[in-house]
Design an enzyme around this catalytic site. Structure first.
Site, PDB file in Angstrom:
ATOM      1  N   TRP B 147       0.835  -1.209   0.000  1.00  0.00           N
ATOM      2  CA  TRP B 147       0.000   0.000   0.000  1.00  0.00           C
ATOM      3  C   TRP B 147       0.861   1.246   0.000  1.00  0.00           C
ATOM      4  O   TRP B 147       0.427   2.310  -0.395  1.00  0.00           O
ATOM      5  CB  TRP B 147      -0.964  -0.014   1.200  1.00  0.00           C
ATOM      6  CG  TRP B 147      -0.456   0.625   2.447  1.00  0.00           C
ATOM      7  CD1 TRP B 147       0.359   0.046   3.383  1.00  0.00           C
ATOM      8  CD2 TRP B 147      -0.712   1.953   2.912  1.00  0.00           C
ATOM      9  NE1 TRP B 147       0.634   0.931   4.388  1.00  0.00           N
ATOM     10  CE2 TRP B 147      -0.017   2.107   4.132  1.00  0.00           C
ATOM     11  CE3 TRP B 147      -1.457   3.030   2.423  1.00  0.00           C
ATOM     12  CZ2 TRP B 147      -0.038   3.284   4.881  1.00  0.00           C
ATOM     13  CZ3 TRP B 147      -1.480   4.216   3.174  1.00  0.00           C
ATOM     14  CH2 TRP B 147      -0.784   4.331   4.381  1.00  0.00           C
ATOM     15  N   HIS B 307      10.433   7.995  10.978  1.00  0.00           N
ATOM     16  CA  HIS B 307      10.566   6.797  11.789  1.00  0.00           C
ATOM     17  C   HIS B 307      10.077   5.559  11.029  1.00  0.00           C
ATOM     18  O   HIS B 307      10.207   4.450  11.503  1.00  0.00           O
ATOM     19  CB  HIS B 307       9.836   6.926  13.142  1.00  0.00           C
ATOM     20  CG  HIS B 307       8.348   7.072  13.052  1.00  0.00           C
ATOM     21  ND1 HIS B 307       7.668   8.012  13.765  1.00  0.00           N
ATOM     22  CD2 HIS B 307       7.407   6.400  12.374  1.00  0.00           C
ATOM     23  CE1 HIS B 307       6.363   7.907  13.513  1.00  0.00           C
ATOM     24  NE2 HIS B 307       6.189   6.940  12.667  1.00  0.00           N
TER      25      HIS B 307
END
Lengths: 70, 550, 492
Positions: B147, B307
């Site tokens: 995705w 992150h």
């Protein structure tokens, strides 16, 4: 961000910064919140918020640079 | 005023009766926020079932080692589409549906600010969904790049990828228009006396979410457009040979992607913040803090995106910056949990279905929050990134988080929407089945990730076999449990006990269920009780239907 | 930490794999500490919550309190977590910095991610110059076929044909890059994971403290076989490593390919089959039929039966925008062999071939004009098995019986085979295609067979070892090109 030309507005600048800093911590007294709600200019709040975020980022960057240089 | 008077916005009828189209045309041309809210919710549920079928196919293949059901290429298409369908087709439209239904009611507005654009925002979605699902039928199948669509793999994909890009653009446009609508409505159409500071928290969280949407959906559009031009128009944004960098894609995507996950959770916080006080019969603890904390989470969500990229090779300074920033943002998020628990403490609680889901949300979402914190620690993330640990983490916060909040809100507001009570027995069964099967499915995935199972693989080493089998069993149980939800909703829509008369909240009219259309100019607010009631915002509930909660 | 010491004894089932490097141990301990902190907070918060759920229920007669704010408490429960996080950030910071310090390695190895395998180049330090390509070695029959019971308990999908070998206790720096899309090199026991990004070089390092075999996976979605390109590292003692290095260097010298060598069609086809199986069959399938629509067939394809320059071009350069990547990382001989194989296998019978020297010329920038081989004889005996020289086929142009230039090799191979096997004899049979009159074709077939016989005699084969054998059907066997041939078969 203008400081204003009369005393209540000057206090407004400090109050704005205080409100924004408290928001970064995520804590606020109801009484102070009501005070903010009635006296703060939202445009000032947004400007202060962005400014405080920039300061926050730069502080972390400074800490990181200090750590890495050890 | 429950009869529908002449409405100047429908001026081109033949006769001067108010005349609204009926049947299919009603739904296609509606500009009513309640109709559009219902459309969003039904669309979201259909997409949820579609994404769920894909998930079950994935889990069926993963039930045992070896390739039994699908080939690896198609398996990757399934994982990609499952993610896209759930994020853009199920979770986001569901929250927009709640916004459409509830925000005008909560602030005393007659409808959304841009009612016609509201219709357009919705009807773009089925078109996008057809494009998205249709990409399975393109030559080469749907995109199989995950995705997240990282380049250069996504540049290699066939025509299905182009259909996907187009669909993402359409969904983005829909979200942006919806967000503009919400901001304008909240800032301009509150009833007299309804200051921002008196709004229910749900409206606050949606106001902030709307700003996030406006800020980051264009960034996603930019990312997928650059993919499109790299694919077909000779650009090299993500191709080193042409002077570009694949990691650029990741930066742009995750600059969208991290605020996106907050977009998917802030409305959930809002819903839960409405439900817990109601069923604890006690005001939300630290309402002011909640507003401030939500805004700061939103702003600070812009500085943690990398992150997701700790292993891409960024210098240590980059890793440290994003590690510190992510850990710090966890604080206000976690603190909200304390506020909810403090709301419950020394309350007088009953546990109807909305409260079950809300308390379940707090419990399971917090577990997801802990694993997120663990992922934020860079050295640990080096081990668990791209493994099933991350899969477990985000399903805990998105399913047990966002989805459970959606269930909670649906049960909570179904009586308002339909005028009937839902079947409490079905609701409780749905809750217990969901939370038990959810944990059976996703808890073992933490172990799988720690032990070394990567994600997005159709076959795995034998030591991962038993936890995979358990997860598959849980997944099928969870999937089937959602049919209970469908049954409960259908039963409630078709009829059921009338919901109790309300008292203790501010009303603009006294009939129920909500009439389809309310007067354009709201009457003065009738304050039937203290200011505190605005904090709860929804219908007060009683287990015994006889008295207002006190 | 004694807690971690106890936990290490367990298999990796519920926790991270047993650490084998100091970095991995730090990560393991960090994770344990985070788990403990989270568990404590979890128990505290949900202890309170579930107690409240029990004690503050309306059905128990609880009456709701009316307070809803206490700023002091809120500040406390904001600040205390911050201090806890600061406590975690400190050791984590140290580990981040340690993980990034790739200075002064003992050995540097470049790991290149391909779709779908790893290539390793030993760049510096002991073993310099060694090159490995590491493919998954679990057979398909164990994955989806009938050999599933043969799966290895510890190594199914984690085993390779050529593992990476490193010495114990030495600092190994791993450079990562990729050939096509982003991959990631990950060995959990070392706590090493680094993205392999095409066009860029990243690095990481490890120092394994214990000998053993450690397995990892590609950790970034890279296409269809992302789950099928594992990493296997053998950490061995310094002595074993040295002898491994010596052994590899010797083997490399023995099979060193001289790219100016010329090969026969049969030799190229044999080698090409191996190259095809290892590199191309994953997409284009062993049958050459491909997997429509993503992977086109080669059997009967326009490129594999058309101009050879195009065929070489697509193998060498790939096709941008598709899954066909450039294969120029293969050696000259491998590329020449696989193209020759593809053009002369399955139903393809183009009859031409590519020599490694042509590929080498291409790397140097020269265009490939023709695949025709110079008639110079080979300098030494071919290393390919002599038996592959037979049966041989030589193709002719329409109506002609003169031996074409590229048939020289097949003839030479047969001559060398016969030279190596003094007892062997060959049958020569000529054929033609269907066009033209039967009489003319009978004559043509005989002329062609004679031409081959003469060439063999010129190459030194004694006349009594060559039999001229009449075919049962002279004309029309196979498609036209295939029909215009002479076959050389083993006699008897």
């Amino acid at each position: 961000m203008s400081d204003g030309d009369d005393t209540p507005q000057r206090a407004g600048f400090l109050s704005t910064v205080r409100a924004v800093l408290w928001s970064f911590a995520g804590v606020r007294k109801r009484r102070d919140y009501n005070q903010d709600a009635s006296s703060l200019n939202p445009v000032h709040v947004i400007i202060a918020g962005i400014f405080a975020a920039v300061v926050f980022v730069l502080s972390i960057v400074l800490v990181v640079r200090f750590v890495v240089s050890q | 005023m429950s009869s529908i008077a002449h409405d100047p916005t429908h001026g081109h009828e033949h006769d001067h009766h108010a005349h609204h189209p009926s049947g299919v045309m009603r739904w296609i041309t509606t500009t009513n926020h309640k109709d559009i809210g219902s459309l969003y919710l039904w669309f979201s549920f259909i997409m949820f079932l579609a994404g769920g079928v894909m998930a079950l196919t994935i889990r069926a293949e993963l039930f045992q080692p070896g390739l039994q059901i699908v080939q690896p290429e198609f398996f990757n298409q399934l994982t990609t589409m499952h993610g896209l369908v759930m994020v853009f087709g199920a979770i986001m439209p569901a929250f927009v549906g709640f916004a459409n239904w509830q925000i005008p009611l909560m602030i005393g507005a007659p409808d959304m600010a841009f009612a016609r654009m509201n219709n357009w925002s919705f009807w773009l979605l089925p078109v996008a969904a057809i494009l998205l699902m249709g990409s399975f039928l393109a030559p080469g199948g749907a995109s199989a790049a995950g995705w997240t669509l990282y380049a250069p793999l996504s540049v290699q994909m066939g025509m299905g990828m182009d259909m996907l890009i187009f669909a993402v653009h359409i969904m983005g446009a829909s979200s942006i228009m919806g967000a503009i609508n919400i901001v304008t409505t909240i800032l301009n159409m509150r009833a007299p006396g309804m200051t921002l500071m008196k709004m229910p928290l749900f409206c606050w969280t949606w106001l902030i979410t709307a700003y996030l949407l406006i800020a980051v959906m264009p960034v996603l559009a930019g990312a997928v457009t650059m993919l499109l031009t790299d694919r077909h128009f000779g650009t090299s944004f993500f191709n080193a040979a042409g002077g570009g960098d694949p990691v650029l894609y990741q930066h742009v995507f995750w600059f969208f992607g991290h605020p996106e996950v907050y977009i998917m959770i802030l409305p959930a916080f809002g819903i839960v913040s409405q439900i817990i006080p109601t069923f604890s019969r006690k005001p939300l603890f630290g309402y002011a803090s909640m507003v401030y904390a939500t805004s700061s989470i939103a702003i600070l969500s812009f500085i943690v995106w990398a992150h997701h990229m700790f292993t891409t090779g960024m210098p240590a300074a980059g890793q440290l910056f994003f590690m510190y920033a992510t850990m710090l943002i966890a604080v206000p998020t976690g603190v909200k949990v304390f506020n909810w628990v403090a709301t419950m403490w020394k309350g007088s609680m009953t546990f109807e279905t909305p409260m079950l889901f809300a308390v379940g949300f707090i419990f399971v979402f917090t577990m997801g929050g802990f694993t997120g914190l663990i992922c934020a620690i860079t050295p640990i993330d080096i081990q668990i990134q791209d493994t099933y640990y991350v899969v477990a983490h985000f399903h805990y916060v998105l399913v047990a988080g966002s989805l459970f909040a959606i269930f909670a809100g649906t049960y909570y507001w179904l009586p308002k929407w339909t005028g009937h009570m839902y079947d409490e027995g079905l609701g409780r069964l749905h809750f217990w089945a969901s939370i038990i099967f959810f944990n059976i499915t996703f808890f073992p995935m933490h172990f799988l990730g720690l032990a070394g199972m990567p994600r997005r693989i159709p076959d795995y080493a034998l030591q991962f076999a038993d936890f995979n089998a358990i997860a598959t069993v849980g997944a099928f149980g969870f999937g089937l449990s959602q049919l209970i939800f469908l049954a409960a909703v259908l039963k409630c829509v078709k009829g059921g006990q009338r919901r109790p008369q309300r008292s203790g909240t501010v009303r603009t009219d006294s009939s129920g269920p909500c009439p389809r259309q309310r007067p354009t100019i709201p009457s003065k607010l009738h304050r039937l009780s203290s200011k505190r009631c605005w904090l709860t915002g929804g219908p007060p509930w009683t287990g015994d239907q006889t008295s207002a909660p006190r | 930490m004694s807690l971690a010491g106890m936990a290490q004894a367990t298999e990796a089932r519920y926790n991270l794999q047993t650490p084998v490097t100091q970095i991995a141990q730090q990560v393991y301990d960090l994770h344990t500490a985070m788990l403990v902190v989270c568990l404590v907070i979890f128990l505290a918060v949900f202890g309170v919550m579930f107690y409240s759920v029990y004690a503050h229920r309306k059905s128990k007669g609880a009456v709701a309190a009316q307070w809803h704010e206490n700023t002091t408490v809120e500040i406390l429960w904001t600040i205390i977590p911050v201090f806890i996080l600061l406590g975690m950030a400190w050791p984590a910071t140290k580990t981040v910095l340690a993980m990034k310090d790739t200075s002064n390695p003992d050995i540097t190895i470049k790991a290149t991610g391909y779709q779908w395998k790893w290539g390793y180049d030993y760049l510096k330090g002991e073993g310099e110059g060694i090159r490995l390509v590491s493919n998954l070695s679990t057979p398909q029959s164990q994955i989806g076929g009938d050999q599933q019971s043969a799966r290895s308990e510890t190594a199914y999908l984690l085993e390779v044909d050529e593992p990476l070998v490193v010495p114990v206790g030495k600092k190994i720096r791993i450079l990562t890059t990729a050939n096509d899309v982003i991959h990631a090199w990950w060995v959990p026991a070392f706590a090493v994971k680094q993205d392999a990004i095409p066009g860029f070089i990243r690095d990481t390092w490890f120092r394994a403290d214990k000998e053993g075999i450690y397995r990892g996976n590609c950790a970034e979605l890279c296409g269809k076989d992302h789950g099928f390109m594992p990493i296997e590292v053998h950490v061995v003692s310094a002595d074993k490593y040295s002898s491994w290095v010596a052994g590899r260097k010797k083997a490399a010298a023995a099979v060193a390919e001289d790219p100016s060598k010329t090969y026969s069609l049969a030799e190229l086809k044999a080698k090409g089959q191996q190259v095809y199986d290892a590199n191309c069959a994953a997409c284009h399938q062993a049958t050459g039929k491909g997997l429509a629509p993503a992977f086109p067939p080669l059997d009967g394809s326009k490129i594999a039966t058309g101009p050879i320059a195009d065929h070489i071009g697509i193998v060498f350069n790939g096709k941008p925008g598709t899954a066909m990547s450039a294969w120029r990382q293969l050696s000259d001989t491998e590329i020449a062999a696989v193209i020759t194989f593809e053009r002369n296998n399955w139903g393809n019978a183009v009859g031409d071939l590519v020599q490694p020297s042509a590929i080498r010329a291409m790397r140097g920038g020269a265009q490939v004009a023709t695949a025709a081989v110079p008639a110079a004889a080979a300098k030494e005996a071919p290393t390919a098995a002599p038996a592959a020289a037979l049966p041989a086929k030589v193709y002719f142009q329409v109506g002609k019986s003169t031996l074409p230039a590229d048939a020289i090799d097949a003839v030479k191979a047969v001559a060398e085979y016969l030279a190596a096997k003094p007892d062997a004899k060959v049958d020569i049979t000529g054929y033609t295609d269907k066009s033209g009159s039967l009489d003319k074709n009978l004559e043509l077939a005989k002329e062609r067979a004679k031409a081959v016989r003469d060439a063999l005699k010129e190459a030194g084969v004694a006349a009594d070892r060559i039999n001229m054998k009449k075919p049962e059907a002279v004309t029309g066997d196979g498609d036209n090109k295939e029909a215009r041939r002479v076959e050389i078969n083993r006699a008897g």
